[in-house]
Design a protein around this motif. Structure first.
Motif, PDB file in Angstrom:
ATOM      1  N   VAL A  75      -8.284  31.333  75.751  1.00  0.00           N
ATOM      2  CA  VAL A  75      -7.226  30.497  75.181  1.00  0.00           C
ATOM      3  C   VAL A  75      -7.848  29.334  74.420  1.00  0.00           C
ATOM      4  N   VAL A  76      -7.410  29.133  73.193  1.00  0.00           N
ATOM      5  CA  VAL A  76      -7.764  27.944  72.425  1.00  0.00           C
ATOM      6  C   VAL A  76      -6.749  26.861  72.769  1.00  0.00           C
ATOM      7  N   LEU A  77      -7.247  25.720  73.227  1.00  0.00           N
ATOM      8  CA  LEU A  77      -6.402  24.574  73.551  1.00  0.00           C
ATOM      9  C   LEU A  77      -6.678  23.503  72.508  1.00  0.00           C
ATOM     10  N   ASP A  78      -5.790  23.387  71.539  1.00  0.00           N
ATOM     11  CA  ASP A  78      -6.006  22.487  70.403  1.00  0.00           C
ATOM     12  C   ASP A  78      -5.314  21.152  70.657  1.00  0.00           C
ATOM     13  N   GLU A  79      -6.065  20.186  71.163  1.00  0.00           N
ATOM     14  CA  GLU A  79      -5.525  18.857  71.493  1.00  0.00           C
ATOM     15  C   GLU A  79      -4.252  18.998  72.340  1.00  0.00           C
ATOM     16  N   PRO A  80      -4.307  19.730  73.454  1.00  0.00           N
ATOM     17  CA  PRO A  80      -3.063  20.090  74.155  1.00  0.00           C
ATOM     18  C   PRO A  80      -2.370  18.933  74.854  1.00  0.00           C
ATOM     19  N   THR A  81      -3.052  17.793  75.025  1.00  0.00           N
ATOM     20  CA  THR A  81      -2.432  16.683  75.752  1.00  0.00           C
ATOM     21  C   THR A  81      -2.318  15.412  74.923  1.00  0.00           C
TER      22      THR A  81
END
Length: 322
Positions: free
Chosen positions: A177-183
């Motif tokens: 999974v790519v988490l692109d600035e998720p937060t």
């Protein structure tokens, strides 16, 4: 060590920029320049750098929302760089992406159940009752109940929307999974909850993450290894502990020195880099960082640095170490 789940080998991506409506004066913007990375099963690779350095473009290339101009993307032993059609859809079933803004990444016209079911329908994995059961299961994994199915994104908070985005990504049971600035779009208290949830999901399913962020404190907390990008290129990679305690590239050193510290007794003098980031439309010769580097010398302006191994698993592209 087992073979990497994901390998990027000298991946490049440029975008055509036209100066006017008629297409004259065309120029190329280099967004990703010879990027090479590896991610192993079950680990988190942090990808850091200033805004506009190409981090999100790398993530979009990996899941093939964009096609690379050159280089190879090897996922689970298969070159997916040139796949299209059904072959690309099959490969995407094992990789997903969670975007930065939960307010714009979810279709406001679709119910939550339809949003989470969509990747399952595209991949052709479930139908009928089994589809509904899988959607409910995916929502339950992120802490949302069956009563969410018929509701719409505007009825949820930012943190809940990001949980929905995670459920959508996990529904097809991906390996990566790519988490692109998720937060970054969430309140601090909600950030901690989402980060904890992502860690629990990773441990439960053996997921590999590419965690894209400009928040170095968060990256240090969640990542086993970290890569630093500047002007479209990776300039340093290593274990997160090595990179944060013994940064080798002047840019990495400047990034870490600029991280705010709550205790004024422990604050460092913020690194002051001269000048501005060069335009990706006109990359400087030699090392891309030399116009701003306080340690640059003549060779830096003429030749691109080669990668140097300075410790096991810790590499840097800098003439100072050659």
């Amino acid at each position: 060590m087992t073979a990497p789940l994901l390998t990027l080998d000298k991946v490049c991506k440029r975008f055509l920029v036209r100066k006017n409506f008629f297409g004259s004066g065309r120029r190329w913007l280099t967004a990703v320049d010879q990027v090479s990375l590896v991610v192993h099963q079950g680990e988190t690779l942090g990808l850091v750098g200033e805004s506009g350095c190409g981090k999100s473009t790398v993530g979009n290339l990996i899941v093939r929302l964009l096609a690379p101009d050159s280089g190879e993307i090897i996922f689970d032993g298969r070159n997916i760089s040139t796949l299209s059609g059904q072959a690309l859809r099959a490969a995407r079933a094992k990789m997903q992406i969670v975007f930065q803004d939960p307010y714009s990444s979810l279709d406001p016209r679709m119910s939550v159940g339809a949003i989470v079911a969509l990747p399952l329908r595209v991949a052709g994995l479930y139908q009928g009752t089994l589809l509904r059961e899988r959607v409910i299961s995916a929502l339950a994994e992120v802490g949302l109940g069956e009563d969410s199915l018929e509701r719409y994104p505007h009825e949820f908070s930012g943190g809940q929307r990001q949980r929905i985005a995670l459920a959508r990504a996990l529904a097809v049971q991906p390996a990566f999974v790519v988490l692109d600035e998720p937060t970054s779009a969430l309140d601090v208290s909600v950030q901690a909850q989402i980060l904890q949830l992502m860690a629990e999901l990773q441990a439960r399913h053996g997921l590999a993450y590419l965690f894209i962020s400009h928040n170095l404190n968060v990256v240090r907390h969640v990542s086993q290894r970290t890569a630093v990008m500047y002007l479209g290129a990776v300039v340093e990679t290593g274990s997160t502990e090595d990179l944060f305690t013994s940064p080798a590239h002047p840019y990495t050193q400047a990034l870490l020195a600029s991280v705010p510290v709550a205790d004024p007794r422990q604050r460092q003098n913020l690194a002051r880099l001269k000048g501005d980031v060069p335009s990706p439309l006109d990359l400087p010769p030699g090392c891309g960082f030399h116009p701003r580097c306080p340690l640059a010398f003549d060779l830096c302006t003429k030749e691109a640095p080669q990668w140097v191994r300075i410790a096991p698993g810790h590499e840097v592209a800098c003439h100072l170490h050659q």
